[in-house]
Design a protein around this motif. Structure first.
Motif, PDB file in Angstrom:
ATOM      1  N   LEU A 253       0.893  -1.106  -0.097  1.00 34.60           N
ATOM      2  CA  LEU A 253       0.052   0.022  -0.006  1.00 34.60           C
ATOM      3  C   LEU A 253       0.982   1.388  -0.018  1.00 34.60           C
ATOM      4  CD1 LEU A 253      -2.722  -1.237   2.489  1.00 34.60           C
ATOM      5  CD2 LEU A 253      -2.997  -1.058  -0.076  1.00 34.60           C
ATOM      6  N   ALA A 254       1.868   1.068   0.002  1.00 33.53           N
ATOM      7  CA  ALA A 254       3.048   2.214   0.267  1.00 33.53           C
ATOM      8  C   ALA A 254       3.122   2.864  -1.398  1.00 33.53           C
ATOM      9  CB  ALA A 254       4.474   1.864   0.896  1.00 33.53           C
ATOM     10  N   ARG A 255       3.493   4.186  -1.160  1.00 37.30           N
ATOM     11  CA  ARG A 255       3.528   4.792  -2.655  1.00 37.30           C
ATOM     12  C   ARG A 255       4.818   4.282  -3.430  1.00 37.30           C
ATOM     13  NH1 ARG A 255       2.154   9.462   0.769  1.00 37.30           N
ATOM     14  NH2 ARG A 255       0.488  10.359   0.076  1.00 37.30           N
ATOM     15  N   ASP A 256       5.939   3.915  -2.790  1.00 37.20           N
ATOM     16  CA  ASP A 256       7.168   3.382  -3.304  1.00 37.20           C
ATOM     17  C   ASP A 256       6.862   2.104  -4.042  1.00 37.20           C
ATOM     18  OD1 ASP A 256       8.516   5.695  -3.186  1.00 37.20           O
ATOM     19  OD2 ASP A 256       9.933   4.765  -1.449  1.00 37.20           O
ATOM     20  N   ALA A 257       6.198   1.241  -3.403  1.00 40.61           N
ATOM     21  CA  ALA A 257       5.781  -0.219  -3.964  1.00 40.61           C
ATOM     22  C   ALA A 257       4.830  -0.034  -5.063  1.00 40.61           C
ATOM     23  CB  ALA A 257       4.888  -0.996  -2.820  1.00 40.61           C
ATOM     24  N   GLU A 258       3.857   0.985  -5.256  1.00 38.82           N
ATOM     25  CA  GLU A 258       3.265   1.223  -6.131  1.00 38.82           C
ATOM     26  C   GLU A 258       3.831   1.924  -7.297  1.00 38.82           C
ATOM     27  OE1 GLU A 258      -0.723   4.044  -7.502  1.00 38.82           O
ATOM     28  OE2 GLU A 258      -0.174   4.173  -5.575  1.00 38.82           O
ATOM     29  N   GLU A 259       4.845   2.644  -7.121  1.00 39.69           N
ATOM     30  CA  GLU A 259       5.866   3.396  -8.127  1.00 39.69           C
ATOM     31  C   GLU A 259       6.740   2.369  -8.653  1.00 39.69           C
ATOM     32  OE1 GLU A 259       8.348   5.639 -10.425  1.00 39.69           O
ATOM     33  OE2 GLU A 259       6.308   5.522 -10.083  1.00 39.69           O
ATOM     34  N   GLY A 260       7.581   1.593  -7.769  1.00 35.47           N
ATOM     35  CA  GLY A 260       8.233   0.550  -8.239  1.00 35.47           C
ATOM     36  C   GLY A 260       7.724  -0.625  -9.267  1.00 35.47           C
ATOM     37  N   ILE A 261       6.439  -1.060  -8.797  1.00 34.64           N
ATOM     38  CA  ILE A 261       5.964  -1.946  -9.510  1.00 34.64           C
ATOM     39  C   ILE A 261       5.404  -1.348 -10.774  1.00 34.64           C
ATOM     40  CG2 ILE A 261       3.950  -3.535  -9.797  1.00 34.64           C
ATOM     41  CD1 ILE A 261       4.064  -3.646  -6.690  1.00 34.64           C
ATOM     42  N   SER A 262       5.008  -0.361 -11.010  1.00 41.26           N
ATOM     43  CA  SER A 262       4.743   0.512 -11.997  1.00 41.26           C
ATOM     44  C   SER A 262       5.954   0.639 -13.219  1.00 41.26           C
ATOM     45  CB  SER A 262       3.828   1.898 -11.812  1.00 41.26           C
ATOM     46  OG  SER A 262       2.530   1.522 -11.125  1.00 41.26           O
ATOM     47  N   ALA A 263       6.688   1.174 -12.649  1.00 41.26           N
ATOM     48  CA  ALA A 263       8.179   1.279 -13.061  1.00 41.26           C
ATOM     49  C   ALA A 263       8.620   0.003 -13.814  1.00 41.26           C
ATOM     50  CB  ALA A 263       9.190   1.802 -12.205  1.00 41.26           C
ATOM     51  N   PHE A 264       8.559  -1.095 -13.127  1.00 48.72           N
ATOM     52  CA  PHE A 264       8.995  -2.342 -13.505  1.00 48.72           C
ATOM     53  C   PHE A 264       8.401  -2.893 -14.988  1.00 48.72           C
ATOM     54  CE2 PHE A 264       8.633  -7.091 -13.647  1.00 48.72           C
ATOM     55  CZ  PHE A 264       9.958  -7.345 -14.087  1.00 48.72           C
ATOM     56  N   LEU A 265       6.693  -2.567 -14.663  1.00 49.59           N
ATOM     57  CA  LEU A 265       5.884  -3.090 -15.606  1.00 49.59           C
ATOM     58  C   LEU A 265       6.079  -2.169 -16.880  1.00 49.59           C
ATOM     59  CD1 LEU A 265       2.663  -3.836 -13.634  1.00 49.59           C
ATOM     60  CD2 LEU A 265       4.206  -5.389 -14.558  1.00 49.59           C
ATOM     61  N   GLN A 266       6.631  -0.791 -16.800  1.00 45.76           N
ATOM     62  CA  GLN A 266       6.516   0.242 -17.941  1.00 45.76           C
ATOM     63  C   GLN A 266       8.053   0.309 -18.243  1.00 45.76           C
ATOM     64  OE1 GLN A 266       4.987   3.833 -16.275  1.00 45.76           O
ATOM     65  NE2 GLN A 266       3.140   2.778 -15.693  1.00 45.76           N
ATOM     66  N   LYS A 267       8.967  -0.601 -17.744  1.00 44.82           N
ATOM     67  CA  LYS A 267      10.358  -0.793 -18.290  1.00 44.82           C
ATOM     68  C   LYS A 267      10.981   0.703 -18.271  1.00 44.82           C
ATOM     69  CE  LYS A 267       9.705  -4.840 -21.224  1.00 44.82           C
ATOM     70  NZ  LYS A 267       8.431  -5.317 -20.654  1.00 44.82           N
ATOM     71  N   ARG A 268      11.146   1.340 -17.091  1.00 50.03           N
ATOM     72  CA  ARG A 268      11.502   2.451 -16.700  1.00 50.03           C
ATOM     73  C   ARG A 268      12.278   2.373 -15.344  1.00 50.03           C
ATOM     74  NH1 ARG A 268       8.204   5.491 -13.199  1.00 50.03           N
ATOM     75  NH2 ARG A 268       6.300   5.030 -13.229  1.00 50.03           N
ATOM     76  N   SER A 269      12.896   3.502 -15.107  1.00 53.07           N
ATOM     77  CA  SER A 269      13.610   3.399 -13.603  1.00 53.07           C
ATOM     78  C   SER A 269      12.657   4.208 -12.780  1.00 53.07           C
ATOM     79  CB  SER A 269      15.024   4.368 -13.665  1.00 53.07           C
ATOM     80  OG  SER A 269      15.904   3.796 -14.485  1.00 53.07           O
ATOM     81  N   PRO A 270      12.432   3.591 -11.489  1.00 52.67           N
ATOM     82  CA  PRO A 270      11.451   4.303 -10.413  1.00 52.67           C
ATOM     83  C   PRO A 270      12.204   5.672 -10.081  1.00 52.67           C
ATOM     84  CG  PRO A 270      12.791   2.475  -9.221  1.00 52.67           C
ATOM     85  CD  PRO A 270      13.094   2.489 -10.846  1.00 52.67           C
ATOM     86  N   GLU A 271      11.117   6.255  -9.671  1.00 54.41           N
ATOM     87  CA  GLU A 271      11.303   7.547  -8.848  1.00 54.41           C
ATOM     88  C   GLU A 271      10.819   7.553  -7.755  1.00 54.41           C
ATOM     89  OE1 GLU A 271       9.924  10.999 -11.148  1.00 54.41           O
ATOM     90  OE2 GLU A 271      11.047  10.402 -13.098  1.00 54.41           O
ATOM     91  N   TRP A 272      11.656   7.373  -6.384  1.00 50.63           N
ATOM     92  CA  TRP A 272      11.128   7.085  -5.201  1.00 50.63           C
ATOM     93  C   TRP A 272      10.877   8.303  -4.463  1.00 50.63           C
ATOM     94  CZ3 TRP A 272      10.619   2.232  -5.464  1.00 50.63           C
ATOM     95  CH2 TRP A 272      11.488   1.355  -6.071  1.00 50.63           C
ATOM     96  N   SER A 273       9.731   8.161  -3.830  1.00 52.35           N
ATOM     97  CA  SER A 273       9.365   9.221  -2.720  1.00 52.35           C
ATOM     98  C   SER A 273       9.681   9.072  -1.517  1.00 52.35           C
ATOM     99  CB  SER A 273       7.699   9.703  -2.801  1.00 52.35           C
ATOM    100  OG  SER A 273       6.945   8.483  -2.347  1.00 52.35           O
ATOM    101  N   ASP A 274      10.385   7.706  -1.377  1.00 54.14           N
ATOM    102  CA  ASP A 274      10.614   7.574   0.028  1.00 54.14           C
ATOM    103  C   ASP A 274       9.528   7.559   1.061  1.00 54.14           C
ATOM    104  OD1 ASP A 274      13.203   6.870  -0.553  1.00 54.14           O
ATOM    105  OD2 ASP A 274      13.998   8.960  -0.272  1.00 54.14           O
ATOM    106  N   SER A 275       8.351   6.840   0.628  1.00 50.09           N
ATOM    107  CA  SER A 275       7.194   6.862   1.497  1.00 50.09           C
ATOM    108  C   SER A 275       6.374   5.538   1.078  1.00 50.09           C
ATOM    109  CB  SER A 275       6.264   8.254   1.284  1.00 50.09           C
ATOM    110  OG  SER A 275       5.946   8.511   0.080  1.00 50.09           O
TER     111      SER A 275
END
Length: 275
Positions: A253-275
């Motif tokens: 449910l954390a923002r970084d997990a949402e961002e990390g999974i999205s970045a993986f699926l979209q084949k890009r580097s994640p941009e962490w918010s550290d939250s």
């Protein structure tokens, strides 16, 4: 870059520890080589102060703990302990305070929200070995050695035993504790006390790259994972799985997990918010 010291030096005395922050990697270096970087009460206070400061600094993502000289840490300051025998209680109150301070420092490392990596360039003995074992990871030069030699002087390494026995198998821990003999870096790696062995000439380069890989991750994810790792170790299997499952749900449910999974699926580097 920043350069600071945890303990206020006298005009003729350098700081107990030096620090350096570079690209999220925070180095803490014990610099009492003549005293073999012993864990005196003042040294432990200096280390604890820097760890406390690092916990609250969002710029710091990974901590490296090292030392100047050929001895990483010789354990407790035996001169300090011996001097306390002149007290009316033969040192009992002082010993209780110092052992509690040391235990608090080791637990501070384990409970620290940021990964702590020991960088061992020499001898790590007694509480110095405990310090290595308390860190999350440990890198050592090929000339580093480790031992818990208290038995040789009539003082069993009981508190180092706590950290040691949580890193290596019981019989290997008991071998070190009962014989008091040194083990080399290769044996320490085989025992599970350290992660990697690096030639001295390449140590700084390898350690920095190693730390930068970890520093590139979400600090929120690292904090969640480190805390969960140590908590589940103390639980029965069923409780450990229940706890880990709950942690996974909250982590998802954390923002970084949402961002990390999205970045993986979209084949890009994640941009962490550290939250």
């Amino acid at each position: 870059m920043t350069d600071s010291a945890a303990a206020a030096p006298t005009p003729s005395e350098p700081p107990l520890v030096a620090t350096l922050l570079h690209e999220g990697v925070f180095r803490i270096v014990m610099q009492r080589p003549k005293q073999m970087n012993a864990l005196s009460s003042k040294m432990m206070a200096a280390l604890s102060a820097e760890l406390t400061r690092a916990a609250d600094d969002p710029e710091i993502r990974v901590i490296l703990l090292g030392a100047e000289g050929n001895v990483f840490c010789a354990g407790h300051d035996l001169k300090e302990l011996t001097a306390a025998r002149a007290e009316s209680d033969r040192g009992r109150a002082t010993y209780e305070r110092i052992m509690r301070q040391c235990s608090d420092l080791m637990q501070q490392i384990v409970r620290h929200p940021k990964p702590v990596i020991a960088v061992v360039t020499g001898v790590a003995t007694a509480a110095g070995c405990q310090l290595v074992a308390s860190c999350d990871l440990a890198l050592a030069t090929d000339t580093a050695t480790f031992c818990t030699p208290g038995v040789n002087i009539g003082l069993f390494c009981s508190t180092p035993m706590v950290a040691l026995s949580r890193n290596v198998a019981p019989k290997q821990a008991m071998e070190m504790l009962l014989t008091g003999e040194s083990i080399d870096a290769s044996t320490a790696k085989e025992f599970g006390l350290i992660n990697r062995i690096v030639p001295r000439d390449y140590l700084d380069q390898v350690v920095q790259k190693y730390a930068e890989v970890i520093a590139s991750k979400s600090s929120h994810t690292l904090k969640v994972g480190k805390e969960a790792f140590y908590r589940q170790l103390e639980m029965p299997l069923s409780d450990a799985y229940n706890h880990a499952a709950n942690v996974m749900v909250e982590n998802m449910l954390a923002r970084d997990a949402e961002e990390g999974i999205s970045a993986f699926l979209q084949k890009r580097s994640p941009e962490w918010s550290d939250s």
